[in-house]
Design an enzyme around this catalytic site. Sequence first.
Site, PDB file in Angstrom:
ATOM      1  CB  SER A   1      15.835   6.094 -10.662  1.00  0.00           C
ATOM      2  OG  SER A   1      14.801   6.863 -11.238  1.00  0.00           O
TER       3      SER A   1
ATOM      4  CE1 TYR B   1      -6.071  -0.389  -2.771  1.00  0.00           C
ATOM      5  CE2 TYR B   1      -4.981  -1.869  -1.239  1.00  0.00           C
ATOM      6  CZ  TYR B   1      -5.558  -1.636  -2.465  1.00  0.00           C
ATOM      7  OH  TYR B   1      -5.653  -2.660  -3.374  1.00  0.00           O
TER       8      TYR B   1
ATOM      9  N   GLY C   1       2.711   8.648  -8.312  1.00  0.00           N
ATOM     10  CA  GLY C   1       1.780   9.104  -7.279  1.00  0.00           C
ATOM     11  C   GLY C   1       0.441   9.560  -7.842  1.00  0.00           C
TER      12      GLY C   1
ATOM     13  CG  ASP D   1      -2.326  -1.425  -9.753  1.00  0.00           C
ATOM     14  OD1 ASP D   1      -3.495  -1.296 -10.160  1.00  0.00           O
ATOM     15  OD2 ASP D   1      -1.918  -0.916  -8.687  1.00  0.00           O
TER      16      ASP D   1
ATOM     17  CG  HIS E   1     -10.845  -0.166  -3.840  1.00  0.00           C
ATOM     18  ND1 HIS E   1     -10.075  -0.210  -2.713  1.00  0.00           N
ATOM     19  CD2 HIS E   1     -10.509   0.984  -4.488  1.00  0.00           C
ATOM     20  CE1 HIS E   1      -9.313   0.880  -2.656  1.00  0.00           C
ATOM     21  NE2 HIS E   1      -9.552   1.615  -3.728  1.00  0.00           N
TER      22      HIS E   1
END
Length: 385
Positions: free
Chosen positions: A68, A223, A121, A171, A35
């Site tokens: 996908s 978040y 996830g 990320d 964070h």
Amino acid sequence: MSVSDRAAQAFADRFGAAPEGVWAAPGRVNVIGEHTDYNGGFVLPVAMEHTTRAAVGRRDDGRVAFASLQGDGQVVTLALDELRPGYPEGWAGYPAGVVVGLRERLAGGVNVLVDTDVPVGAGLSSSAALTCSVALALRDLAAPELRPQDLVELARGAENDFVGAPTGILDQSASVLCTAGHALFLDTRDLVSEQVPLDLAAAGLALLVVDSGVAHDHAEGGYGDRRRECEEAAARLGVALLREVDDVSGLAALADGTSQGELLLRRARHIVTENARVLEVVAALRGDADPRTIGPVLTAGHESLRDDFEISIPLLDACVEAAVEAGAHGARMVGGGFGGSAIALVEAAAVDAVTAAVAERFAREGQPAPRTFVTVPSAGARRLA
Ligand code: GLA
């Protein structure tokens, strides 16, 4: 069959012609620095060997199609000019957001087929693996001038502006910039990075990843709350970013006797101490220090996320506790929080014992055994075929 051939074959099955290429981008675990990215601070991720592969080919009818190998097998097909923030929904919004970022270069449209082994996830950046694999593909096909940092921004824009997940650049930077055998030390304000050698195996160590199985979702909830709290703390302190506060003594002005002031103090204290922990770990890894010495710093990071930032969950706390009790040098939750995964720094010879202890603790908590694996610092995004 290689993973590249598998994606190319599936692309040909869906779209009736071979793709123009196949690209891969990894998920990540963050060694330390959680964070801090949207506060202009420091991060230290490694790329995992788990990747998302994107097989991509251009079209000439102004339409886009996303398929996908995970999920229900549906191909999402729509006109380029139908794409807008929030549409399409679901996983296809991520590659769609990347395509939109390069819309003027892709007027004929594009077909994308993705395949992944990044746990979804699990707080391991499956979304960045997805956006970065597609971003790299589209660069090679249509925008060769883009630099790695531009790819990071393109992928981040897809998440922030198109999907609506208010992430920082941790990320996407990890997925694009990491190299095998290294952790990426990134200053998210100045965008300066350094590859820090991280060969845990040579030291007899392993980085164990434990996916709690509790899914998290960044697009909503806690978040965004934490981002706003950090912004409010920075505003009250008169700084643009909490990164500018070097020491907790610089946070005293937040303690104004109100419960909100006390809350902001704890949030900001996490950021300030976490930045210091990143610098401490980097200093240890750059020098000759035994990498075992970073273990307690990781555990301190967990405690700060749990107590000051309040984004852990009891199951991850139990996981960290069980790992450390079973001999891990340190452990902590990773990623955005409210679920997801933990990492533990363990002796290579103790991986099985720590894994068993964690699984036993999950069972005691009435939870199914977590997925666990050892990860080694791996390569960032690349072309496979
Ligand atoms: C998520 C976000 C990142 C970062 C981490 C927490 O993974 O996508 O930008 O903020 O949480 O460190």
